[in-house]
Write an enzyme that holds these catalytic residues in place. Sequence first.
Site, PDB file in Angstrom:
ATOM      1  N   LYS A 190       0.856  -1.190   0.000  1.00  0.00           N
ATOM      2  CA  LYS A 190       0.000   0.000   0.000  1.00  0.00           C
ATOM      3  C   LYS A 190       0.887   1.234   0.000  1.00  0.00           C
ATOM      4  O   LYS A 190       1.488   1.597   1.017  1.00  0.00           O
ATOM      5  CB  LYS A 190      -0.937   0.059   1.207  1.00  0.00           C
ATOM      6  CG  LYS A 190      -2.058   1.100   0.982  1.00  0.00           C
ATOM      7  CD  LYS A 190      -2.616   1.688   2.249  1.00  0.00           C
ATOM      8  CE  LYS A 190      -1.884   2.906   2.727  1.00  0.00           C
ATOM      9  NZ  LYS A 190      -2.043   4.114   1.873  1.00  0.00           N
ATOM     10  N   GLU A 225       9.855   1.534  10.738  1.00  0.00           N
ATOM     11  CA  GLU A 225      10.840   2.616  10.609  1.00  0.00           C
ATOM     12  C   GLU A 225      10.037   3.898  10.728  1.00  0.00           C
ATOM     13  O   GLU A 225       9.261   4.240   9.837  1.00  0.00           O
ATOM     14  CB  GLU A 225      11.591   2.516   9.285  1.00  0.00           C
ATOM     15  CG  GLU A 225      12.839   3.380   9.269  1.00  0.00           C
ATOM     16  CD  GLU A 225      12.558   4.806   8.832  1.00  0.00           C
ATOM     17  OE1 GLU A 225      12.466   5.685   9.728  1.00  0.00           O
ATOM     18  OE2 GLU A 225      12.432   5.042   7.633  1.00  0.00           O
ATOM     19  N   CYS A 273      13.109  11.466   7.429  1.00  0.00           N
ATOM     20  CA  CYS A 273      13.054  11.191   8.869  1.00  0.00           C
ATOM     21  C   CYS A 273      14.418  11.315   9.521  1.00  0.00           C
ATOM     22  O   CYS A 273      14.502  11.537  10.723  1.00  0.00           O
ATOM     23  CB  CYS A 273      12.478   9.807   9.120  1.00  0.00           C
ATOM     24  SG  CYS A 273      13.458   8.520   8.386  1.00  0.00           S
ATOM     25  N   GLU A 301       9.002  16.176  15.528  1.00  0.00           N
ATOM     26  CA  GLU A 301       9.429  16.016  14.138  1.00  0.00           C
ATOM     27  C   GLU A 301       8.555  16.896  13.254  1.00  0.00           C
ATOM     28  O   GLU A 301       7.336  16.752  13.225  1.00  0.00           O
ATOM     29  CB  GLU A 301       9.315  14.562  13.696  1.00  0.00           C
ATOM     30  CG  GLU A 301       9.805  14.364  12.280  1.00  0.00           C
ATOM     31  CD  GLU A 301       9.719  12.921  11.830  1.00  0.00           C
ATOM     32  OE1 GLU A 301      10.679  12.417  11.233  1.00  0.00           O
ATOM     33  OE2 GLU A 301       8.670  12.294  12.061  1.00  0.00           O
TER      34      GLU A 301
END
Length: 529
Positions: free
Chosen positions: A220, A296, A330, A427
């Site tokens: 996906k 992750e 990231c 973040e």
Amino acid sequence: MAGERNGGEVQPANGVHGGEVQPVNGGHGGEVQPVNGGHGGEVPEIRYTKLFINGRFVDAVSGKTFETRDPRTGDVIATVAEGDKADVDLAVAAAREAFDHGKWPRMAGSERGRIMLKYADLVEQHAEELAVLESLDAGKLLAVVRVLDVVSCVSSLRYFAGAADKIHGETLKMSRQLQGYTLREPLGVAGLITPWNFPSIMFFSKVSPALAAGCTMVVKPAEQTPLTALFLAHLAKQAGVPDGVINVITGFGPTAGAAIASHMDVNMVGFTGSTEVGRLILEASAKSNLKPVSLELGGKSPLIVFDDADVDMAVDLAVSASLFNKGEACVAASRIYVQESIYDRFEKKLGDTMKSWIVGDPFDPRVNQGPQVDKAQYERVLSFIEHGKAEGATVLTGGKACGKGGYYIEPTIFTDVKDDMIIAKEEIFGPVVCLMKFKTEEEAIARANDTRYGLAAGVVTKNINVANRMTRSIRAGVVWVNCYFAMDNDCPFGGRKMSGFGKDLSMHALDKFLAVKAVVTPVHDSPWM
């Protein structure tokens, strides 16, 4: 549940410029400004917009579709099939049949490798079309996608093609009259949910080791960037990957993603995305069949610059480490710590460097930074910038949106940042950097580790003893010394703490797709033990 991301993965195969990802050099020596595209900016023919199930492109069971948009303008690129639970059920059934009764897991590893090499050749042959699709859908610099993303995809396939016939067990030296050995068997059907910041690279970071291991899969892609995954599914069929081995369901996280994570016939899930969604996937696994999960997730990575560093080199490294891919990475070094004796020089050099930074159309080779991936991410980044201002941080450069259309944001560097500010803790996943100073090595270690994340870190120093102490003290999955984004197929990548667990890249990436089985038989009257 979503394939989208407050974090994603940058995974160059061999890197650029000797293993470090560098920004495209700017053209105009002035303020940040959008410029017109060099590719022409035209939308290519979009050939694949349906779900890919059991080797065929099909409409969603519901007949629903959704729009994928060009982040340069906000205009619709294409209308794509919207898969949900019913479509996931069909895709999982196809993958299950291909695993339980098909030839893929029963092939010799060398034969799987041969097909994967053909797949790599086809990706290479269609590199330009893939690069344009990726740049158009994700707002990524076309020049970088050509030399980094597409090259990484081809490299990943070839690396794991070579691993397909090298998956071995071990002989056990047992303490009694028993003979034992282990088998490493493919787990079965893998559910793979990928992010929008590196759509093609992340497709292959999961698909390549899964193929090598002999698994079948349902992929996906993120709803923001569905086009490259469908194109790559088409190339897989051309390469001879059997029907049902790779299935692609485009759709949304709370429907299609959730259906994969909770499916009783999916044997593992690999996810790259936000920490918040990673929690939901773990919860879905626990409530369904306790399938293993590889995550992750997000990051808030520090780059620590010591006073013996070459300031020019350190600034160049900091710019690429924090602003590459418009900060949508990231591992982006969004916390930059500079030792106080060189801080003023570093800050001035950084501010001067940003004067030649160009934000604009990612198809223009002069541009350093394209638009954020979509309106939601654009607004999210701008809201963090406003938080930083409200908390009392000082804007060194940037600080606002730019351009007359699309999702463009000036690269924003904050100074006078305190560690408890939102911009220093959360973040942001955009072109926003916190620049801070430190006095001692011990302080740098403590502040670098003062985060819920543990994905990556960078250290800039000429002192090998400092480098060694820092790399052993920072709690992160990877620490780069005098480089950044230095990734390679041979180097494992993955996080600690709330950045997740499990490894992508290297032979370690195979582990999440394999189960270890012990086999024991008695050995009667053995002459030795």
